[in-house]
Enzyme design. Structure first.
Site, PDB file in Angstrom:
ATOM      1  CD  GLU A 170     -11.106  10.940  19.961  1.00 30.64           C
ATOM      2  OE1 GLU A 170     -10.604  10.056  19.259  1.00 30.64           O
ATOM      3  OE2 GLU A 170     -11.938  11.766  19.550  1.00 30.64           O
ATOM      4  CG  ASN A 212     -10.456  16.992  23.985  1.00 28.17           C
ATOM      5  OD1 ASN A 212     -11.314  17.706  24.517  1.00 28.17           O
ATOM      6  ND2 ASN A 212     -10.456  16.740  22.681  1.00 28.17           N
ATOM      7  CG  HIS A 249     -18.225  15.537  18.560  1.00 27.09           C
ATOM      8  ND1 HIS A 249     -18.133  16.632  17.715  1.00 27.09           N
ATOM      9  CD2 HIS A 249     -16.952  15.231  18.910  1.00 27.09           C
ATOM     10  CE1 HIS A 249     -16.868  16.958  17.557  1.00 27.09           C
ATOM     11  NE2 HIS A 249     -16.126  16.127  18.277  1.00 27.09           N
ATOM     12  CD  GLU A 278     -12.920  17.685  19.420  1.00 21.57           C
ATOM     13  OE1 GLU A 278     -13.554  16.906  18.671  1.00 21.57           O
ATOM     14  OE2 GLU A 278     -11.769  17.464  19.800  1.00 21.57           O
ATOM     15  CG  ASP A 280     -20.364  18.504  16.258  1.00 18.28           C
ATOM     16  OD1 ASP A 280     -20.575  17.665  17.152  1.00 18.28           O
ATOM     17  OD2 ASP A 280     -19.516  18.316  15.359  1.00 18.28           O
TER      18      ASP A 280
END
Ligand code: XIL
Length: 455
Positions: A170, A212, A249, A278, A280
């Site tokens: 990030e 990432n 996400h 990750e 979702d």
């Protein structure tokens, strides 16, 4: 390390690659016909096994304090063949006081995973968030040194156990600027990211090193383009980067877009692997989950998909019910869609309805025959299938040549010797064939079957 320098990457696509294409085509034929053999029914009935047959992994974030919850571990052990520690490898967890490292919870997850043949993604070595207090208050060259020392120590501790590291997490700003995120690490100098990658490469030359981030999924967004430009620059200057992680996400503010596949393939075309790290999705719509998996399968260098938790109640965004299992651990519609997508749109084969009524006649301790067949081959790894005859309860010992590493298995229960090069695979009721993926790490020797014993 050698695998990552530019010259070598190029040679991968040179004359050696042409041979590889022919071999891969032949292997694909073999793998395709093997898939229709009887006795491989459980392939395609779990996320991990289905992904493995496509040369991918299917992973989840894992919290160490849930490993004592049997409802949780039952799903984890059944469905997934890759894990990412959700918080346990972050800076505040691994170096709570400067120079004092603490690996207990992370080691627990790593050992749970590896003893079951699951691979581990390391998350994360350098990040503006979840820094311990001592690091938050540091700046300048002292912080740069502390960050590099952290990367070196942690990557060294897990060397050989982590297949891919989120080296930097990030580092880019949201919005339309395309700029780096302001942080204490960024203020140590714009070269902090490449310095972190170089330190990680020196500490663990065989791990894949990833950048990432989130909100880098939509190809048209400035943040996506900024990360793309950084990766292109790193590749052109030989900075050791191997992969890019897309957190993915997805929610109402940051929805999935059908240009996601373009994002994955555009990054892959720079010569890096891509991973969905990750995943979702708010409300867990089956169609969106299916689309994400299909996008990954459509890009050869997309290694796998990790969902950020198992049950909705395990999610960091539990109120969005964004995962594949409900609070009681039951499969949701999104689960069925993902499994079907991994199985190429087909529903999994049912287990045989007429199991043999006569018990196996092979005496325990007797011998059996195990035959290894080459499976699909990719740029960095290959599949193998072993078919056993002469026993239904069998134990097969297979060895790979270092620095090869077996990264995933299906249709058997593996255990390992201390070197990690010798795998003892036991039948687990899935039939008379098992498979595994080997990371070549530059060595393409065929794995060797050492023995087959009836048990
Ligand atoms: C989250 C964890 O899931 C939470 O348990 C924790 O409180 C905060 O971090 N991007 C990342 C992950 O890279 O590390 C974050 O994980 C979710 C967003």
């Amino acid at each position: 390390m050698i695998e990552r320098c530019q010259e070598d990457t190029r040679s991968r696509f040179g004359p050696r690659a042409r041979t590889a294409v022919v071999l891969a085509a032949a292997a694909l034929l073999a793998a395709t016909s093997a898939a229709f053999l009887p006795g491989t029914a459980s392939a395609g009935t779990t996320l991990g096994a289905s992904a493995a047959e496509k040369g991918r992994y299917f992973g989840t974030a894992v919290a160490a304090n849930k490993l004592s919850d049997s409802a949780y571990t039952t799903i984890l052990n059944r469905e997934f063949n890759s894990v990412t520690p959700e918080n346990e490898m972050k800076i505040d967890a691994t170096e709570p006081q400067q120079g004092r490292f603490s690996y207990g919870a992370a080691d627990q997850i790593v050992s749970h995973a590896r003893s079951r043949g699951m691979s581990v993604r390391g998350h994360t070595l350098a990040w503006h968030s979840q820094q311990p207090g001592w690091m938050q208050s540091m700046s300048g060259s002292a912080l740069r040194q502390a960050m590099l020392n952290h990367v070196t120590q942690v990557a060294t501790h897990f060397r050989g156990q982590v297949v891919a590291w989120d080296v930097v997490n990030e580092a880019f700003a949201d919005g339309s600027s395309g700029a780096r995120r302001d942080s204490n690490l960024q203020r140590t100098g714009n070269d902090w990211i490449e310095a972190a990658f170089r330190a990680a490469d020196a500490a663990d030359p065989n791990a894949k090193l990833c950048y990432n981030d989130y909100n880098t999924d939509n190809w048209t967004h400035a943040k996506t383009q900024a990360v793309y430009n950084m990766v292109r620059d790193f590749k052109s200057r030989g900075v050791p980067i191997d992969c890019v992680g897309f957190q993915s996400h997805f929610n109402n503010d940051s929805p999935y877009n059908s240009n996601y596949r373009t994002t994955l393939s555009s990054f892959a075309a720079l010569g890096v692997d891509v991973q969905v790290t990750e995943l979702d999705i708010q409300g867990a719509p089956a169609n969106t989950y299916r689309a994400v998996v299909e996008d990954c399968l459509a890009v050869a260098r997309c290694n796998g998909v990790t969902v950020w938790g198992i049950r909705d109640s395990d999610s960091w965004r539990a109120s969005q019910t964004p995962l594949l299992f409900n609070n009681s651990g039951q499969k949701k519609a999104a689960y069925d869609a993902v499994l079907a997508a991994l199985n190429n749109g087909t529903t999994p084969t049912d287990p045989p309805t007429n199991p043999p009524t006569t018990p196996p006649t092979n005496p325990p301790g007797g011998s059996c025959t195990a035959t290894l067949q080459d499976g699909t081959r990719w740029g960095d790894r290959f599949n193998s299938t072993v078919t056993v005859s002469g026993a239904s309860n069998w134990t097969v010992v297979v060895a790979v040549t270092p620095p090869q590493k077996i990264s995933s298995t299906w249709n058997g229960s593996p255990t390992w010797d201390s070197s990690g090069n010798v795998m003892t695979m036991r039948s687990n009721g899935s039939g008379n064939a098992f498979g595994f993926t080997t990371m070549a790490n530059g060595n393409w020797n065929r794995p060797v079957v050492q023995s087959c014993t009836a048990s």
